[in-house]
Design an enzyme around this catalytic site. Structure first.
Site, PDB file in Angstrom:
ATOM      1  N   ASP A 286      35.173 105.897 -23.763  1.00  0.00           N
ATOM      2  CA  ASP A 286      33.946 107.459 -24.654  1.00  0.00           C
ATOM      3  C   ASP A 286      33.869 106.212 -25.871  1.00  0.00           C
ATOM      4  O   ASP A 286      34.183 105.170 -26.147  1.00  0.00           O
ATOM      5  CB  ASP A 286      33.983 108.322 -24.836  1.00  0.00           C
TER       6      ASP A 286
ATOM      7  N   HIS B   3      31.396 103.287 -25.985  1.00  0.00           N
ATOM      8  CA  HIS B   3      30.218 104.004 -26.012  1.00  0.00           C
ATOM      9  C   HIS B   3      29.836 103.360 -27.324  1.00  0.00           C
ATOM     10  O   HIS B   3      28.930 103.764 -27.556  1.00  0.00           O
ATOM     11  CB  HIS B   3      30.789 104.846 -25.042  1.00  0.00           C
TER      12      HIS B   3
END
Ligand SMILES: *[C@@H]1O[C@H](CO)[C@@H](O)[C@H](O)[C@H]1NC(C)=O
Ligand SMILES: *[C@@H]1O[C@H](CO)[C@@H](O)[C@H](O)[C@H]1NC(C)=O
Ligand SMILES: *[C@@H]1O[C@H](CO)[C@@H](O)[C@H](O)[C@H]1NC(C)=O
Length: 401
Positions: free
Chosen positions: A214, A237
């Site tokens: 993430d 991310h």
């Protein structure tokens, strides 16, 4: 008189300069990776915390593995400066059914709270053993290391592997310096943010390598004066500000600087995301001297955050985004849209400035003969300077002089 202190006073003075060092093995920790060493760590902490000397060192020795259940270190202690010297390996129980939480901080594995003057350092590592937890959905997941309600905190050198949820969380804290960290989890592991900052002021994160499933770094509500310097990010991310303003909340982030970051094979690079219907702002944010390689969306502002498979409405209020600088950003993207500025209709983005940007289309690291695009929605009073590629149509050219 200068020389009138006695020998004994001098000895006492010198002794008081020496920190009190306590090794977890002295409190009965076994360190074989199978015995539960939680009680021994608590006992060792009680000894350090009640010591009469002004600074204490809690030592986790090299060459041993300590299995630990959730554990809270509360910094309301006699010694003012506490060092956790972690050279060994800390491991969390791998099976969710063997997780025993009697603590108040059940959402975290290891919590540090109410410290003023905390150093966490060493060559050791934290193994969250998240594999079985990732399959259960993130509601149950736990943060590996949480720093709560603390100030004057330095964290350096450690490695964090496979957290169940975020690796490190910094909340309601100020003057926190994190550096030389090595953070990793598989790229498909859910919610394994590297470092998450919320309600905190004066936080520096420097010289670290973050490879996760993430956000490499997530900057949430109440973050102010955040400095990020020399970060390698990817997979992951990217570095994200937000999401702000969910359920109509007023949330704020300001004075964030990201410098000298390297993004490799990340989904996003620099992202600011907000929900429709929120209030507050994200402002005074600078992204400078950044390189991208194989990044799908290098630059993105998304004011229409909406989880997959959910229907989200548009509202007439929004978190205000203003005073954002992108300066000296280079590299390759393998997405179609290299620059996406998707701002709210009711509260357009304002004062966005781009200077010296070059994002080329690349596949597998090779430059490709395509043209990356940019997309703008509701951006006002914003301009570009120097060379900006791809061209961003909502920016007014500022003439060089
Ligand atoms: C704590 O450490 C800081 C910086 O190392 C030092 O300036 C301060 O005097 C120390 N405080 C105590 C009570 O030892
Ligand atoms: C943050 O840093 C600034 C500038 O160094 C300082 O003025 C301010 O007092 C600090 N705030 C906190 C909460 O530590
Ligand atoms: C909200 O606005 C955006 C941007 O104009 C649009 O793409 C989206 O379809 C709208 N959503 C709804 C539910 O109307």
């Amino acid at each position: 008189m200068l020389f009138s202190i006695s020998f004994f006073q001098w000895v006492l003075f010198v002794q008081s300069m020496e920190p009190f060092v306590y090794d977890v093995n002295l409190a009965g920790a076994i360190g074989d990776g199978e015995s539960d060493d939680t009680e021994a760590f608590k006992n060792a902490w009680n000894v350090v915390c009640s010591s009469h000397i002004s600074s204490g060192i809690f030592r986790v020795p090299y060459g041993q593995k300590f299995l630990l259940q959730p554990l809270t270190f509360n910094g309301e202690c006699r010694p003012k400066n506490i060092t956790f010297q972690i050279d060994g390996i800390l491991i969390a129980p791998s099976d969710p059914s063997s997780w025993k939480c009697k603590e108040t901080n059940c959402n975290n594995w290891i919590t540090f709270q109410h410290f003023d003057g905390l150093i966490i350092q060493g060559t050791g590592s934290l193994h969250g053993q998240g594999q079985k937890w990732w399959q259960m959905g993130c509601m149950h997941n736990k943060v590996s290391f949480a720093i709560l309600d603390s100030k004057n905190v330095h964290i350096s050198g450690l490695t964090s592997v496979d957290s169940r949820k975020w690796h490190i969380s910094i909340e309601r804290s100020s003057s926190v310096h994190a550096s030389k960290l090595n953070i990793k989890a598989p790229k498909d592991s859910p919610n394994t943010d590297g470092i998450r900052i919320q309600h905190s002021t004066n936080v520096t994160i420097a010289s670290s390598i973050i490879k996760t499933g993430d956000d490499c770094i997530g900057i949430g509500d109440g973050s102010k004066y955040i400095n990020i310097n020399r970060i390698f990010c990817g997979p992951g991310h990217g570095i994200s500000i937000g999401s702000l303003g969910e359920n109509g909340r007023r949330e704020t982030v300001e004075y964030v600087t990201v410098r000298r970051a390297n993004f490799y094979a990340t989904e996003n690079g620099l992202k600011i995301k907000t929900w429709q219907g929120g209030h507050g702002y994200a402002r005074y944010i600078r992204f400078e001297h950044i390189s991208f390689s194989k990044v799908i969306r290098p630059i993105i502002i998304d004011q229409y955050t909406c989880p997959l498979h959910q229907h989200c409405k548009n509202y007439s209020t929004a978190v205000e985004i203003s005073n954002i600088l992108y300066n000296d950003l280079r590299g390759t993207t393998n997405g179609e849209i290299a620059v996406e500025l998707s701002c709210s209709k009711s509260v357009p983005c304002k004062n966005i400035r781009m200077k010296d940007i070059q994002l080329d289309y690349g596949i597998n690291g090779k430059m490709y003969d395509g043209h990356p695009k940019s997309h703008c929605l509701n951006v006002v009073q914003s301009w570009d300077e120097g060379y900006v590629y791809p061209n961003v149509p909502c920016l007014t050219k500022k003439l060089s002089y």
